[in-house]
Design a protein around this motif. Structure first.
Motif, PDB file in Angstrom:
ATOM      1  N   THR A 156     -95.386 -38.214  52.056  1.00 26.99           N
ATOM      2  CA  THR A 156     -96.000 -39.327  51.324  1.00 26.99           C
ATOM      3  C   THR A 156     -96.899 -38.741  50.254  1.00 26.99           C
ATOM      4  O   THR A 156     -97.834 -37.988  50.555  1.00 26.99           O
ATOM      5  N   THR A 157     -96.606 -39.042  48.988  1.00 26.30           N
ATOM      6  CA  THR A 157     -97.314 -38.381  47.884  1.00 26.30           C
ATOM      7  C   THR A 157     -97.576 -39.352  46.737  1.00 26.30           C
ATOM      8  O   THR A 157     -96.784 -40.279  46.505  1.00 26.30           O
ATOM      9  N   PRO A 158     -98.656 -39.141  45.986  1.00 26.98           N
ATOM     10  CA  PRO A 158     -98.811 -39.887  44.730  1.00 26.98           C
ATOM     11  C   PRO A 158     -97.664 -39.525  43.778  1.00 26.98           C
ATOM     12  O   PRO A 158     -97.133 -38.408  43.815  1.00 26.98           O
ATOM     13  N   GLU A 159     -97.288 -40.448  42.930  1.00 23.56           N
ATOM     14  CA  GLU A 159     -96.167 -40.267  42.003  1.00 23.56           C
ATOM     15  C   GLU A 159     -96.323 -38.999  41.162  1.00 23.56           C
ATOM     16  O   GLU A 159     -95.344 -38.316  40.840  1.00 23.56           O
ATOM     17  N   ASP A 160     -97.573 -38.644  40.807  1.00 26.76           N
ATOM     18  CA  ASP A 160     -97.824 -37.491  39.926  1.00 26.76           C
ATOM     19  C   ASP A 160     -97.268 -36.184  40.482  1.00 26.76           C
ATOM     20  O   ASP A 160     -96.960 -35.268  39.718  1.00 26.76           O
ATOM     21  N   MET A 162     -98.055 -45.049  46.533  1.00 29.57           N
ATOM     22  CA  MET A 162     -97.509 -43.788  47.035  1.00 29.57           C
ATOM     23  C   MET A 162     -95.985 -43.803  47.020  1.00 29.57           C
ATOM     24  O   MET A 162     -95.358 -44.856  47.108  1.00 29.57           O
ATOM     25  N   THR A 163     -95.407 -42.613  46.907  1.00 25.48           N
ATOM     26  CA  THR A 163     -93.958 -42.441  46.995  1.00 25.48           C
ATOM     27  C   THR A 163     -93.641 -41.703  48.290  1.00 25.48           C
ATOM     28  O   THR A 163     -94.291 -40.707  48.615  1.00 25.48           O
ATOM     29  N   VAL A 217     -97.488 -28.433  51.172  1.00 27.82           N
ATOM     30  CA  VAL A 217     -97.583 -29.802  50.644  1.00 27.82           C
ATOM     31  C   VAL A 217     -98.994 -30.080  50.131  1.00 27.82           C
ATOM     32  O   VAL A 217     -99.182 -30.638  49.041  1.00 27.82           O
ATOM     33  N   ARG A 218     -99.982 -29.683  50.910  1.00 24.07           N
ATOM     34  CA  ARG A 218    -101.378 -29.902  50.477  1.00 24.07           C
ATOM     35  C   ARG A 218    -101.678 -29.132  49.200  1.00 24.07           C
ATOM     36  O   ARG A 218    -102.354 -29.630  48.299  1.00 24.07           O
ATOM     37  N   SER A 219    -101.167 -27.903  49.122  1.00 24.68           N
ATOM     38  CA  SER A 219    -101.410 -27.069  47.945  1.00 24.68           C
ATOM     39  C   SER A 219    -100.759 -27.659  46.697  1.00 24.68           C
ATOM     40  O   SER A 219    -101.362 -27.701  45.619  1.00 24.68           O
ATOM     41  N   LEU A 220     -99.530 -28.139  46.824  1.00 29.01           N
ATOM     42  CA  LEU A 220     -98.807 -28.691  45.673  1.00 29.01           C
ATOM     43  C   LEU A 220     -99.433 -29.979  45.152  1.00 29.01           C
ATOM     44  O   LEU A 220     -99.257 -30.339  43.991  1.00 29.01           O
ATOM     45  N   SER A 221    -100.145 -30.701  46.023  1.00 25.41           N
ATOM     46  CA  SER A 221    -100.657 -32.030  45.646  1.00 25.41           C
ATOM     47  C   SER A 221    -102.174 -32.092  45.594  1.00 25.41           C
ATOM     48  O   SER A 221    -102.748 -33.181  45.570  1.00 25.41           O
ATOM     49  N   GLY A 259    -104.121 -31.567  47.914  1.00 21.75           N
ATOM     50  CA  GLY A 259    -104.592 -32.191  49.150  1.00 21.75           C
ATOM     51  C   GLY A 259    -104.331 -33.670  49.268  1.00 21.75           C
ATOM     52  O   GLY A 259    -104.736 -34.305  50.241  1.00 21.75           O
ATOM     53  N   ARG A 260    -103.622 -34.259  48.286  1.00 22.97           N
ATOM     54  CA  ARG A 260    -103.447 -35.719  48.288  1.00 22.97           C
ATOM     55  C   ARG A 260    -102.172 -36.179  48.976  1.00 22.97           C
ATOM     56  O   ARG A 260    -101.997 -37.364  49.251  1.00 22.97           O
ATOM     57  N   ALA A 261    -101.229 -35.268  49.238  1.00 22.73           N
ATOM     58  CA  ALA A 261     -99.974 -35.639  49.907  1.00 22.73           C
ATOM     59  C   ALA A 261    -100.012 -35.174  51.352  1.00 22.73           C
ATOM     60  O   ALA A 261    -100.745 -34.249  51.710  1.00 22.73           O
ATOM     61  N   GLY A 262     -99.227 -35.825  52.171  1.00 17.10           N
ATOM     62  CA  GLY A 262     -99.137 -35.445  53.582  1.00 17.10           C
ATOM     63  C   GLY A 262     -97.693 -35.492  54.030  1.00 17.10           C
ATOM     64  O   GLY A 262     -96.886 -36.267  53.504  1.00 17.10           O
ATOM     65  N   GLY A 263     -97.359 -34.650  54.991  1.00 16.55           N
ATOM     66  CA  GLY A 263     -95.983 -34.607  55.461  1.00 16.55           C
ATOM     67  C   GLY A 263     -95.896 -34.581  56.969  1.00 16.55           C
ATOM     68  O   GLY A 263     -96.845 -34.179  57.646  1.00 16.55           O
ATOM     69  N   SER A 264     -94.776 -35.017  57.485  1.00 20.16           N
ATOM     70  CA  SER A 264     -94.510 -34.921  58.919  1.00 20.16           C
ATOM     71  C   SER A 264     -93.036 -34.598  59.091  1.00 20.16           C
ATOM     72  O   SER A 264     -92.225 -34.821  58.191  1.00 20.16           O
ATOM     73  N   MET A 265     -92.685 -34.047  60.249  1.00 18.96           N
ATOM     74  CA  MET A 265     -91.283 -33.716  60.493  1.00 18.96           C
ATOM     75  C   MET A 265     -90.947 -33.924  61.955  1.00 18.96           C
ATOM     76  O   MET A 265     -91.826 -33.882  62.815  1.00 18.96           O
ATOM     77  N   GLU A 266     -89.661 -34.134  62.219  1.00 23.05           N
ATOM     78  CA  GLU A 266     -89.173 -34.286  63.580  1.00 23.05           C
ATOM     79  C   GLU A 266     -87.751 -33.745  63.647  1.00 23.05           C
ATOM     80  O   GLU A 266     -87.045 -33.707  62.631  1.00 23.05           O
ATOM     81  N   PRO A 267     -87.302 -33.284  64.826  1.00 22.21           N
ATOM     82  CA  PRO A 267     -85.931 -32.768  64.935  1.00 22.21           C
ATOM     83  C   PRO A 267     -84.914 -33.817  64.514  1.00 22.21           C
ATOM     84  O   PRO A 267     -85.017 -34.986  64.872  1.00 22.21           O
TER      85      PRO A 267
END
Length: 697
Positions: A619-623, A648-649, A667-671, A673-681
């Motif tokens: 989940t990230t801002p469009e920028d 958010m996108t 993800v935090r570095s690229l944004s 700190g404004r984007a966040g990510g999660s993952m699952e198998p």
């Protein structure tokens, strides 16, 4: 005094990470009088997050059970983790719960792990009510979250409350209360008493039209579910409050609808009506179907146990907490009565177990008020005394035995090697790992005697990181840790027909065996290996020799594939013909022939290395969308979808686990700190050719 089963509620709080589950739990404990101060997650003072690792990270890692009473209801509440690495904690809790409160953030809405826990609740048939939390946060949007539940989760939300305002105090229309759509009243919560004092008033005129519109939507569902209510509506007569509540309760228990509440757990707004909703809408053990199991001596015979103290005792072990004074076994009692100083049967292990002590549970500890003499059908308790049962095992009456379905956990996807700094720590490390295995069914540890290392496996980077900290900080072990590695699997790409042979002269004896084997790929490459004895009745291979050949094929299949010995999956092996001599065709000869057929068959069918692929949601801002998509593509990801949710996108992608080490930090570095990510198998898919070639055959 035995509890009234109709007044028991066994519920769980389930949600995506950081939706506010633990804060909701804390507020419920405070408002019910079970504790005198509200704990804060960011201060590490909550009852349920009492592990140092949880307090340090500000997240729930281990499920915790608390008990409180509200409006004559006795509530067993399980607070569960939201991070995907600890999804097994959610799985084991949902297996024994009767109902759940699903918490969504009013700002973030339906997130990746929200979908996971919703699917888990569907799997176990657990009715739910919904609490849209954080209505006082910037960007809160009740209607957007409400409208997301049906398309994304397949649910059918029915609002029984409406927020008054949305957002923090500095906005023009801040969140300040809720409208009860059943009683058509406005509820305001006193900030001085942190939500204990609730003021009930008439709905202001400027909010009445919207409230009536939402109430009509709720009543439409009531009419659909209740013919009597429909007749009253057609006669233009009011539907009684009791009929509305009972109809919504029936619909919720049947999983046809999910009543929706809203509020701010942090400030105590809307939590009291939610607590009342737990009693009004979620099922008691009596509302659930009788638990179904089998006769351990006759697995084809189905047995039922009703939630009644007069039935034979039966319960399920759903969590074990190791302790020096005796492991704590958390047990859901489905039928009968469990008494202190009694004996029960564990049919899974074919052992009798002692019930030395019974305790009420509070968080990860035994209830502070002490021991109890007995616990009846429908309740949850902590037991000290058993020695053989593991998580998912049944405990039951020694004479009227029954075996309930166990709990299945996902396979671990990540491993790392560890070894003690000195030989003196080796024994202590073995004991500690054994204890952690009993506590966590998704944690595995296998010792490699040749390398002097132990391979530990878990559900992700955070899971293994928590294990590392526990070993070094909590248990004081001096241990070396090596870089995590991916848990690959192996399969085949085609089919083959092979003759396995043994034709050897050993001294004066001649060994001879031929076994014809067909190896084929299953449609689902992740399904377990299947080994079949297709030898015809007239085949000369019979008795122990025949059994030995088939057993050898099964053992070789369990031992892993040819590429690097990783677990084999998606393969069918069929022995369909054999050739024997009068002398020398013994068990040893046919074991050799079976092993030869296995190796040749897999090689001829084309061995394939499978790598775990994760479903990633960012989940990230469009920028920052371009940078994040570019980074994902560099990680061999396939972008499945992108969608806009407010400002958010949301990017959904499928990427190999191997490429995702350290992804959260990236993800935090690229944004900034404004984007966040999660993952699952997500699945297992063929790995690149160079990865397979990097392993030695």
């Amino acid at each position: 005094m035995a509890l009234d089963i109709s007044k028991i509620r066994n519920i769980g709080i389930i949600a995506h990470i950081d939706a506010g589950k633990t804060t909701v739990t804390e507020r419920m404990l405070y408002l019910s009088g079970a504790k005198h101060r509200v704990g804060r997650v960011d201060h590490g003072t909550t009852d349920t997050d009492d592990d140092p690792e949880e307090q340090e990270r500000g997240i729930t890692i281990f499920s915790a059970c608390v008990k409180y009473t509200w409006n004559q209801y006795s509530i067993n509440l399980l607070d569960t983790p939201g991070h995907v690495d600890f999804t097994a904690e959610v799985e084991r809790c949902l297996r024994v719960l009767d109902g759940a409160v699903t918490v969504f953030s009013a700002r973030e809405g339906v997130e990746a792990q929200s979908e996971t826990v919703w699917r888990q609740a569907d799997k176990y048939g657990v009715p739910r009510i919904v609490f849209i939390n954080k209505m006082d946060r910037e960007g809160a949007n009740f209607e957007a979250v409400y409208n997301d539940i049906a398309p994304r989760l397949g649910g059918r939300p029915v609002a029984v409350e409406l927020p008054v305002g949305q957002g923090p105090p500095h906005t023009s229309d801040p969140f300040r209360g809720v409208i009860d759509l059943v009683d058509l009243k406005m509820l305001e919560f006193d900030p001085e008493t942190e939500g204990k004092e609730v003021k009930e008033t008439e709905i202001p005129a400027d909010l009445l039209d919207e409230a009536m519109l939402w109430r009509e939507q709720m009543l439409e569902v009531v009419y659909e579910l209740n013919d009597e209510a429909m007749m009253l509506a057609m006669d233009e007569k009011p539907v009684p409050r009791e009929m509305i509540v009972s109809t919504l309760r029936k619909g919720c228990i049947e999983m046809a609808i999910q009543p929706v509440f809203c509020g701010s757990a942090l400030h105590g707004i809307g939590v009291q009506p939610l607590m009342t909703g737990v009693g009004n809408y979620l099922p008691s053990p009596l509302d659930r179907p009788p638990v179904e199991g089998v006769d351990p001596k006759k697995p084809d015979k189905v047995l039922l146990r009703k939630p009644d103290v007069k039935e034979p005792f039966c319960g399920l072990v759903f969590k074990i907490l190791p302790a020096k004074t005796g492991d704590n076994y958390w047990i859901r009692v489905y039928s009968g009565e469990l008494k202190q100083n009694s004996r029960v049967q564990c049919p899974n292990r074919d052992k009798k177990e002692n019930i030395a002590q019974l305790w009420q549970i509070h968080a990860s500890k035994k209830e502070r008020d002490g021991q109890i003499e007995s616990v009846g059908a429908g309740d949850i308790c902590c037991v000290i005394g058993p020695r053989f049962a593991i998580t998912g095992d049944t405990v039951c009456d020694t004479k009227e035995t029954i075996e309930l379905p166990s709990i299945k956990f996902a396979e671990s996807v990540l491993s790392m090697a560890i070894e003690p700094e000195n030989t003196g720590d080796r024994k202590k490390l073995e004991e500690t790992l054994d204890m952690l295995r009993r506590q966590d069914p998704t944690f595995h540890a296998v010792e490699n005697e040749e390398l002097g290392q132990t391979l530990i496996s878990g559900m992700g980077e955070l899971h293994l990181e928590v294990i590392q900290h526990r070993l070094t900080r909590d248990f004081g072990l001096n241990v070396k840790f090596y870089k995590p590695r991916v848990n690959y699997r192996e399969t085949i790409s085609g089919n083959s027909d092979i003759v396995g042979q043994c034709n050897r002269q050993i001294g004066a004896s001649h060994m001879f065996a031929r076994l014809k084997v067909r190896v084929s790929a299953l449609e689902d490459s992740s399904s377990p290996v299947l080994v079949f004895d297709r030898l015809p009745p007239e085949c000369p291979l019979q008795g122990n020799v025949r059994a030995a050949a088939i057993e050898e094929l099964r053992q070789r299949a369990e031992g892993g594939g040819l590429i690097a010995g990783f677990p084999l999956s998606g393969v069918k092996i069929e022995a369909y013909d054999a050739e024997v001599h009068e002398e020398g065709s013994d068990e040893v000869a046919f074991r050799i022939a079976a092993g030869d057929a296995f190796d040749k068959g897999l090689q001829a069918a084309g061995p394939v290395l499978l790598e775990p692929v994760m479903r990633v949601e960012v989940t990230t801002p469009e920028d920052y969308m371009g940078e994040i998509v570019g980074d994902l593509l560099q990680r061999r990801a396939i972008i499945a979808s992108t969608e806009t949710r407010g400002a958010m996108t949301v990017i959904t992608a499928h990427a190999p686990l191997k490429e995702l080490f350290g992804y959260s930090s990236a993800v935090r570095s690229l944004s900034q700190g404004r984007a966040g990510g999660s993952m699952e198998p997500y699945s297992y898919q063929p790995a690149p050719k160079e990865d397979a070639e990097s392993f030695q055959y």
